[in-house]
Design an enzyme around this catalytic site. Structure first.
Site, short mmCIF file in Angstrom:
data_model
loop_
_atom_site.label_atom_id
_atom_site.label_comp_id
_atom_site.label_asym_id
_atom_site.label_seq_id
_atom_site.Cartn_x
_atom_site.Cartn_y
_atom_site.Cartn_z
N ASP A 210 0.82 -1.21 0.00
CA ASP A 210 0.00 0.00 0.00
C ASP A 210 0.86 1.26 0.00
O ASP A 210 2.08 1.20 0.18
CB ASP A 210 -0.95 0.01 1.21
CG ASP A 210 -0.25 -0.39 2.51
OD1 ASP A 210 1.00 -0.28 2.58
OD2 ASP A 210 -0.94 -0.80 3.45
N ASN B 230 -6.65 -3.01 14.68
CA ASN B 230 -8.07 -3.20 14.37
C ASN B 230 -8.29 -4.39 13.42
O ASN B 230 -9.38 -4.57 12.90
CB ASN B 230 -8.66 -1.92 13.76
CG ASN B 230 -8.03 -1.57 12.42
OD1 ASN B 230 -7.14 -2.27 11.93
ND2 ASN B 230 -8.50 -0.50 11.80
N HIS C 273 -6.80 -4.86 10.50
CA HIS C 273 -6.64 -4.61 9.06
C HIS C 273 -5.40 -5.31 8.52
O HIS C 273 -4.46 -5.60 9.26
CB HIS C 273 -6.65 -3.11 8.73
CG HIS C 273 -5.43 -2.34 9.09
ND1 HIS C 273 -5.39 -0.97 9.13
CD2 HIS C 273 -4.17 -2.75 9.44
CE1 HIS C 273 -4.18 -0.57 9.46
NE2 HIS C 273 -3.43 -1.63 9.67
N GLU D 245 -9.60 -2.05 5.71
CA GLU D 245 -10.10 -1.71 7.04
C GLU D 245 -11.38 -2.47 7.37
O GLU D 245 -12.13 -2.85 6.47
CB GLU D 245 -10.38 -0.20 7.09
CG GLU D 245 -9.18 0.68 6.77
CD GLU D 245 -8.16 0.75 7.90
OE1 GLU D 245 -8.30 0.00 8.90
OE2 GLU D 245 -7.21 1.54 7.80
P1 PGA Z 1 2.77 -2.04 12.66
O1 PGA Z 1 1.60 -1.90 11.60
O2 PGA Z 1 3.71 -3.08 12.16
O3 PGA Z 1 3.38 -0.66 12.69
O4 PGA Z 1 2.13 -2.42 13.96
C1 PGA Z 1 0.95 -3.05 11.16
C2 PGA Z 1 -0.26 -2.65 10.37
O5 PGA Z 1 -0.92 -1.66 10.73
O6 PGA Z 1 -0.57 -3.34 9.39
#
Ligand code: PGA
Length: 244
Positions: free
Chosen positions: A67, A136, A138, A143
């Site tokens: 992304d 969350n 995702h 999302e």
């Molecule tokens: P993080 O992010 O590795 O910074 O916890 C993971 C994500 O939000 O996919």
């Protein structure tokens, strides 16, 4: 789903970097899908070390990142393009033309998503996808919600993601409110998937991902439908069994 729990973050990072390096050694033309975020930084550090020691080469690999924010200048220090350059691409022999990230500056973001999806298809498809998981649930910027998109698409970031990610931008107001992300179908088309999570803030999301139930409220739970997923955690996540 296969669950592997490592003692700490460094062990997790070493283990996953080794898995990726082995995959590349057995197929130098491996097509990788890679994430940004805090969690993969240790994996990238290990892969860089292995490259410098002559244990792995990315010369024939192709990378598709999951992304990118939208809109954002790829040269902005907070873009995911900059993140990948800083953490991996600038330190290994991956040819620049093989490092694909959605263009956060595209005039027509929908067309950019179609172009990106076509590039993935033309590459022959993703062999190995490395994924983080959001608090969350995702994956990429897919999302929680009533519906999930299958292919690369434009998303509006949720409040929870804005709160989790605004740090480097200084404030929520200063950060892009949209992103271009691979869809759940693009991710599920990968031949093999490794999900990494570290620390107790991920416990709830990881439990839901491994619960044996599938819901679009936890996009990562859909990964239970894939036949080759390994979840690699450190002990701090506090999850030691998998129902899915
Ligand atoms: P993080 O992010 O590795 O910074 O916890 C993971 C994500 O939000 O996919």
């Amino acid at each position: 789903m296969k669950l592997i729990v490592k003692k700490d973050y460094d062990e997790l990072s070493r283990y996953v970097a080794n898995e990726i390096a082995e995959c590349i050694r057995s197929n130098p033309r491996t097509v990788l899908c890679l994430p940004t975020g805090n969690t993969p930084v240790g994996v990238y550090r290990e892969l860089t070390r292995m490259y410098k020691e002559g244990d792995v080469s990315f010369a024939q690999c192709v990378v598709f990142n999951l992304d990118e924010y939208y809109p954002i200048d790829p040269d902005d220090p907070n873009s995911y393009r900059s993140f990948m350059k800083h953490n991996l691409f600038d330190h290994v022999d991956l040819p620049p033309e093989s490092a694909n990230i959605p263009n956060g500056q595209a005039a027509d973001p929908e067309a950019e998503c179609e172009r990106y999806e076509a590039e993935i298809r033309e590459s022959g498809g993703i062999d190995l996808a490395l994924l983080g998981i959001g608090r969350n649930g995702h994956i990429g910027f897919n999302e929680p919600g009533r519906e999930l998109c299958l292919r690369t698409h434009v998303v509006t970031l949720t409040q929870s993601t804005l709160e989790a990610n605004h740090g480097p931008f200084g404030s929520i107001e200063a950060m892009p409110k949209r992103a271009l992300t691979m869809g759940i179908g693009s991710i599920m088309s990968a031949k093999r998937i490794i999900v990494i999570a570290s620390g107790p803030s991920k416990r709830q999301a990881v439990e839901a991902m491994l619960s044996g139930k599938v819901t679009t409220d936890v996009p990562a739970s859909l990964l239970q439908l894939h036949r080759d997923v390994t979840v690699v955690l450190d002990e701090l996540v506090g999850v030691s069994q998998c129902d899915g």
